[in-house]
Structure formats: structure tokens, C-alpha cells
Design an enzyme around this catalytic site. Structure first.
Site, PDB file in Angstrom:
ATOM      1  CD  GLU A 131      -4.688  -4.746  -2.947  1.00 12.41           C
ATOM      2  OE1 GLU A 131      -4.899  -3.506  -3.028  1.00 12.41           O
ATOM      3  OE2 GLU A 131      -3.694  -4.993  -3.728  1.00 12.41           O
ATOM      4  CG  HIS A 132      -7.670  -5.856  -5.992  1.00 16.81           C
ATOM      5  ND1 HIS A 132      -6.371  -5.584  -6.264  1.00 16.81           N
ATOM      6  CD2 HIS A 132      -8.354  -4.806  -5.601  1.00 16.81           C
ATOM      7  CE1 HIS A 132      -6.284  -4.188  -5.860  1.00 16.81           C
ATOM      8  NE2 HIS A 132      -7.607  -3.879  -5.407  1.00 16.81           N
TER       9      HIS A 132
END
Length: 441
Positions: free
Chosen positions: A318-319
């Protein structure tokens, strides 16, 4: 070949498919379909001990809650929303309506049309995520959504004033203190007190995520969400202290939040692990972050930079924070990520709270096929066609007749035949049989 310095568990979409969650959510949705507002009220009372006379807040009540907040809190909300709106507007401006003449008198185009209504779910529970209001509501309004409904649960029997302020300042047209599956069901299906919406965005717990999944197709949703993830890619020049701090910053989201470091440096890996152990006891969220780091924290040592980028894409986090000598290299080397944070001056926490890009992002490997929430998610790209030249209509009709009959679609073929006969004078037996008139030779 990469070596594992610290082993941790990984999560997949299979982990979200718990049968008990699916069954419970399915039952609630079915009940709301049948009993509407009464079912919503009963579930709110059961799960949140919350059953006010009206779930929707009046303008006067919203103003009271706003006035109860320190001015600095309100000013900071405005500041962050300015950042979110500003970037969302740049994104919106990049999306052009188009029209092109492909043949003489044949015009094709598309328009970006906003959905007419959207719902924003803003979580409560352990953390009142005011930033989620910025991301879901402000972005919808920049897209041009006419009606935005926002729901958030009470927290320990109280209305979360800061969250309400964020919803109001972001531009929500209707604000409800209502949480959980019952809120998602009310927005999607409608009740006596709420008209349904066409699209729902926003994070939530496993039950909220499952409700969105089951309703998808009947309504649109932003994405299927799992626990927050962080991946840090670092070479031997990276600062181990910042890495340790940033890993824990995301681990505190929940006990199953993956926090992963991939590095080319054995020394860095060892120092980061030592610093995490040193920092963790002094963290107010140490119980949650500690569980996440123990069970889902991983450190992987790559042989070289090529392998580091490869592993990063395989994880599809995600990040992704990039702490390398040339962080912008990631823009060319990587394909699968929710959002990139380039260089040690940039951290995921900025993305979560203040910088302006949207923090509703794909998890559980979904970055392999989708990006996160952005202004475009609230827009439908709709095509249109117009033929002004009769000759072009006739020529297309001839091709349509032949192409459709290859696929055995006689009705489609006749739509083309009719134009070819009308505009080009083609002799068509079935038309002559119906009309009794012969087309001119």
C-alpha cells in the site's frame, strides 16, 4: 538471492474471507433490506449503544460541535483540506472531455460525468480518523458529486466533534452519527431517514469492508481494503533511526498491519531491528504496534538494487517509502504500489494526515491492478457518438451488416442495412419484402 533477517507473517485476500464475518454481514444486510430503518436502529443500539431520536445532525448541532473545538484544531483541518482539495483539483483538471471526427461527419467523444450521490464512511473505534473525511468528502466534491452523505460512529457514546468538523468543512451535505455495517447498509440501500447513494468510499473494520464487498455491483465502491501496510526500500546510505520510527508509525494502525523493510545492507537491517526494540517501549500505542511488529514485521536483505526493486514489486505494498541515494529511480523501476514516498524527508504519515495526496489506497496486493481513491473514482467516463453525414452512416451500415452476420446477429445487421438502403440506395431483400418498395437501382 534475498535473505530473511526477520521473518513475519504475510496477509492475503484469503485472510479477509472469514466465514463468520461474511455470514454476519450478509444477515445484517438482508435484515436492513427487509426492515429498513428499524433494523438500522436496532443494530446501532446493539453494537454502539446508540439510538438517538435522529441519526442525522442538524446544522445547529454541527455548529455547536464546531464551537467546542480549539481554534487550532479547526485551523489545522482547514489547512489539510486545502492541500487535499488542491491536488484533487489538479487531478480533475488533467481529465479532459474529448471529441474527434473519425470519418466524415462521424463524431466520437467522451465526458467525465460525476456520480450523482456518494457516501463517505469515516471510522471511529480505536482511532477517530478525521483525515478520512478529507480524503473521501473533499475529493468527491472536487469531482462534482452533488450529494455527499457522511457517516461516522459515536465513540464511547459521544459524538466525535473533530470528525464532525472535518466532515462539515469538507463539504458533506448530510452528516449522520451512525457506524458499522448498519451505516453502510443505510447508505447503500436507503431507509426512511436516508435516500440511498450510488457509490461508497472510506476505510473501516473487517465488517465494514465485507459489507462494501457484498454490496459492490449494486453500488460502486472505492476499493477492497485490508490492514494498513508499509514497505521501506533502503540502501546502505539510509538513516536507520528514521526507518525504525516510520515502521512503527504504521504498525500502530492495528495488530495485523504489515511493516516491512527491504534493504541491501546487513548492518542497516541489524540497526533498524535494534532501534525498533528500543523505541517501542516508549510508544503510547506499543501494545498494538508491538503485536504488529512481532507478528507481521519483516526485514529482507537483497543482494543488490535490482533485486530490491524486484522484491518491492512482488510485495505490491500500500505504502512504499524509498530511502535510497536516488529515490526517484523508483518511478521508473517500480510498477506495483499504492503510493510512493520518495526520500527521507517524506513519510507515510504525511500522506495519511497532511500532504494532500489521497490516503485511501490498495492493500493485500491489490496495487498490482489498481491505484487508490482519487477524483477519477467519482467520475464515470461516458462515451457518445453522432453521425451527421448520411454517406458515412450508409457506409458504416454496409460494414455493420456484414460484420453482424458473421456473428449471426441478424437484428444488428438489419440496423445497418436500413441505413445503407436509406442513404446509399442499396437493394436489400428483407426491406423490399417488408415495405413492398424496391430501392432505386
Amino acid at each position: 538471492m534475498a535473505r530473511i533477517h526477520k521473518q513475519g507473517r504475510t496477509k492475503t485476500f484469503a485472510d479477509t474471507a472469514a466465514a463468520d464475518v461474511q455470514e454476519r454481514v450478509s444477515g445484517i444486510l438482508a435484515d436492513v433490506r427487509t426492515r429498513g430503518s428499524q433494523a438500522v436502529r436496532e443494530y446501532s443500539e446493539t453494537f454502539d449503544r446508540w439510538s438517538p431520536e435522529h441519526f442525522r445532525l442538524s446544522p445547529e448541532r454541527i455548529e455547536e460541535l464546531m464551537a467546542s473545538l480549539p481554534q487550532q484544531v479547526v485551523d489545522d483541518i482547514r489547512y489539510v483540506q486545502d492541500q487535499v482539495r488542491g491536488f484533487a483539483q489538479v487531478q480533475r483538471d488533467s481529465m479532459r472531455d474529448v471529441e474527434v471526427e473519425t470519418l466524415p461527419g462521424v463524431f466520437l467523444g467522451h465526458r467525465h460525468v460525476p456520480v450523482t450521490s456518494a457516501g463517505a464512511y469515516i471510522p471511529g473505534g480505536r482511532y477517530p480518523l478525521t483525515a478520512s473525511a478529507h480524503m473521501t468528502i473533499s475529493t468527491a466534491k472536487v469531482a462534482g458529486v452533488e450529494r455527499v452523505v457522511a457517516c461516522t460512529p459515536p465513540i464511547r457514546g459521544e459524538i466525535p466533534a473533530a470528525t464532525i468538523a472535518a466532515m462539515h468543512l469538507a463539504g458533506a451535505d448530510e452528516i449522520y452519527v451512525l457506524g458499522g455495517v448498519q451505516a453502510v447498509a443505510a447508505m447503500a440501500l436507503g431507509t426512511d431517514f436516508m435516500e440511498p447513494v450510488r457509490f461508497i468510499a472510506g476505510p473501516g473494520n473487517a465488517y465494514v469492508a465485507e459489507a462494501k464487498r457484498q454490496l459492490y455491483g449494486e453500488i460502486g465502491i472505492d476499493l477492497f481494503a485490508g490492514p494498513t501496510e508499509i514497505l521501506i526500500l533502503a540502501d546502505d546510505a539510509a538513516d536507520p533511526f528514521l526507518i525504525a520510527v516510520d515502521l512503527l508509525s504504521q504498525a500502530e494502525h492495528g495488530p495485523d498491519s504489515p511493516a516491512v523493510l527491504v534493504t541491501t545492507s546487513d548492518a542497516l537491517a541489524e540497526e533498524v531491528e535494534r532501534l525498533v526494540d528500543e523505541i517501542l517501549p516508549g510508544l503510547s500505542t506499543k501494545d498494538i504496534a508491538g503485536d504488529a511488529w512481532r507478528d507481521y514485521g519483516r526485514i529482507v536483505i537483497a543482494d543488490d538494487m535490482d533485486e530490491l526493486w524486484q522484491i518491492g514489486d512482488e510485495i505490491a505494498s500500500e505504502h512504499v517509502q524509498v530511502f535510497t541515494r536516488e529515490p526517484r529511480e523508483a518511478l521508473e523501476r517500480m510498477h506495483d504500489y499504492g503510493a510512493l514516498f520518495l526520500g527521507e524527508n517524506t513519510c507515510v504519515s504525511y500522506g495519511d494526515k497532511v500532504i494532500g495526496t489521497n490516503h485511501v489506497l490498495p492493500t493485500l496486493g491489490a496495487a498490482r491492478y489498481t491505484g487508490g481513491l482519487w477524483v477519477g473514482k467519482y467520475l464515470k467516463t461516458c462515451t457518445y457518438q453522432e453521425i451527421r453525414d448520411p454517406g458515412s452512416s450508409g457506409e458504416l451500415g454496409r460494414v455493420c451488416g456484414r460484420a453482424a452476420r458473421v456473428e449471426l446477429f441478424e437484428g444488428h445487421a438489419r440496423s445497418g442495412d436500413a441505413r445503407a438502403a436509406r442513404h446509399l440506395g442499396d437493394r436489400v431483400e428483407w426491406i423490399e419484402a417488408v415495405t413492398g418498395e424496391k430501392a432505386p437501382a
